[in-house]
Design an enzyme around this catalytic site. Structure first.
Site, PDB file in Angstrom:
ATOM      1  N   ARG A 109     -32.129  57.617 -57.432  1.00 14.97           N
ATOM      2  CA  ARG A 109     -33.503  58.032 -57.677  1.00 14.97           C
ATOM      3  C   ARG A 109     -33.556  59.491 -58.120  1.00 14.97           C
ATOM      4  O   ARG A 109     -32.775  60.319 -57.686  1.00 14.97           O
ATOM      5  CB  ARG A 109     -34.300  57.830 -56.375  1.00 14.97           C
ATOM      6  CG  ARG A 109     -35.794  57.789 -56.553  1.00 14.97           C
ATOM      7  CD  ARG A 109     -36.437  57.054 -55.389  1.00 14.97           C
ATOM      8  NE  ARG A 109     -37.879  57.221 -55.398  1.00 14.97           N
ATOM      9  CZ  ARG A 109     -38.525  58.104 -54.639  1.00 14.97           C
ATOM     10  NH1 ARG A 109     -37.841  58.873 -53.826  1.00 14.97           N
ATOM     11  NH2 ARG A 109     -39.833  58.203 -54.693  1.00 14.97           N
ATOM     12  N   LYS A 113     -27.566  56.108 -44.566  1.00 18.83           N
ATOM     13  CA  LYS A 113     -27.816  55.330 -45.777  1.00 18.83           C
ATOM     14  C   LYS A 113     -26.677  54.348 -46.055  1.00 18.83           C
ATOM     15  O   LYS A 113     -25.528  54.729 -46.170  1.00 18.83           O
ATOM     16  CB  LYS A 113     -28.003  56.272 -46.966  1.00 18.83           C
ATOM     17  CG  LYS A 113     -28.420  55.561 -48.247  1.00 18.83           C
ATOM     18  CD  LYS A 113     -28.841  56.557 -49.315  1.00 18.83           C
ATOM     19  CE  LYS A 113     -29.264  55.886 -50.596  1.00 18.83           C
ATOM     20  NZ  LYS A 113     -29.793  56.843 -51.592  1.00 18.83           N
ATOM     21  N   ARG A 145     -38.005  61.543 -45.021  1.00 26.00           N
ATOM     22  CA  ARG A 145     -36.829  61.980 -44.276  1.00 26.00           C
ATOM     23  C   ARG A 145     -37.139  62.057 -42.795  1.00 26.00           C
ATOM     24  O   ARG A 145     -38.250  62.385 -42.411  1.00 26.00           O
ATOM     25  CB  ARG A 145     -36.350  63.352 -44.771  1.00 26.00           C
ATOM     26  CG  ARG A 145     -35.903  63.335 -46.221  1.00 26.00           C
ATOM     27  CD  ARG A 145     -35.500  64.681 -46.692  1.00 26.00           C
ATOM     28  NE  ARG A 145     -35.111  64.637 -48.104  1.00 26.00           N
ATOM     29  CZ  ARG A 145     -34.825  65.705 -48.834  1.00 26.00           C
ATOM     30  NH1 ARG A 145     -34.865  66.906 -48.284  1.00 26.00           N
ATOM     31  NH2 ARG A 145     -34.474  65.576 -50.100  1.00 26.00           N
TER      32      ARG A 145
END
Length: 322
Positions: free
Chosen positions: A117, A182, A318
């Site tokens: 992204r 992630k 976040r």
């Protein structure tokens, strides 16, 4: 495009995890031992862990489960492209949208310029992860594509669960997480004009068994599917088939029902639900409690000002460690 046929042939031979001498490899490929050594160094530059022991030869640090085009085409109906080395699976499809059938898939063992992204580089070592993109023609147009990355993420978890893999969560708007790290990222890119259909490219990079020593350029905590499986590996071909199948089903449902039918499932899988987070919109920072998404796919935050929702291409979420 460069000729990588020798490197690919070497990797196919070495993929079983056994030792092979430079001499034997050279004879099988009709090249010198010095040429074998040169190609091995090139393979190592792809992020592949190969070592050499005097008297034994070359060996992969662990066997490699390469993607199998015959296996994939026998199990999916989508048009499929599979490349050992490619610039970017997303870019390959974007460059060909005028001639592709909706549902066309591109996979690769290695991306030279994989991206995430906002133009971020996506680290793409050879044969360690899964790099997969799908082209979809959305009749509802660009305006109807809002929330598509959320739908794609849900479908990936559906695919994992169909293989008996649980514990993976979603992070708004386009990541899969395991233990707050992630695991995968989804990138949706689109083109089209107002009033017409939209050409969508849904891309995903998932870490499967990446080596720690080869990933220094990653700038955030990350996990691999092998972490989810307590060190075990997953068959990359079976995983690709399941994800493609679930993307087919999810995108068809999205076309007919829109985002609303996915909201409850997303909120069930939200990694940060009811946790303190901060949302970055440009230079603006908004703190609040994550309350899931609404029917548009917007993130809902409980802030000091009350319940607020946010959506937009430059938003990232976040964990707030304060």
């Amino acid at each position: 495009m460069k000729d990588h046929s020798v490197k690919i042939a070497l990797l196919k031979t070495l993929s079983d995890g056994a030792f092979y001498s430079g001499e034997a490899l050279g004879i099988s490929l009709g090249i010198s031992r010095a040429a074998i050594s040169k190609h091995i160094k090139g393979i190592q530059e792809w992020g592949v862990d190969i070592f050499r022991i005097q008297g034994k030869g070359y060996q992969l640090a662990k066997p490699m489960n390469l993607l199998n085009e015959v296996y994939l085409k026998q199990r999916i109906h989508n048009p499929l492209y599979l490349y050992p080395v490619i610039d970017s699976t997303n870019q390959f499809l974007m460059d060909r949208t005028d001639s592709l059938e909706s549902g066309t898939v591109c996979l690769a063992e290695y991306q030279e310029n994989g991206r995430g992204r906002r133009g971020r580089q996506w680290y793409s070592p050879f044969g360690s992860n899964l790099y997969l993109s799908m082209y979809w023609n959305l009749e509802a147009g660009i305006a109807g594509a809002m929330g598509l990355s959320l739908v794609a993420g849900i479908a990936v978890i559906d695919a994992l669960e169909s293989l008996g893999i649980s514990g993976v969560k979603l992070k708004w708007p386009n990541d899969l997480y395991f233990n707050d790290k992630k695991l995968a990222g989804i990138l949706v890119e689109m083109s089209g004009q107002a009033g017409g259909s939209a050409s969508l490219i849904v891309g995903m990079g998932m870490n499967l068994s990446m080596q720690v020593g080869n990933s220094e350029i990653i700038d955030q905590p990350w996990s691999c599917l092998s972490d989810v499986l307590d060190g075990e590996s997953v068959d990359r071909n079976k995983l690709a088939v399941e994800i493609i199948s679930c993307w087919n089903n999810a995108l068809e449902e999205y076309e007919f029902k829109g985002m609303s039918s996915f909201v409850a499932r997303w909120n069930q899988l939200d990694n940060f639900i009811d946790r303190s987070v901060k949302l970055l919109i440009g230079k603006r920072e908004i703190c609040g409690i994550d309350k899931g998404i609404d029917s548009r796919g917007a993130i809902i935050l409980e802030t000091e000002q009350g319940i607020e929702s946010y959506i937009g291409g430059e938003i990232s979420l976040r964990k707030n460690d304060l």
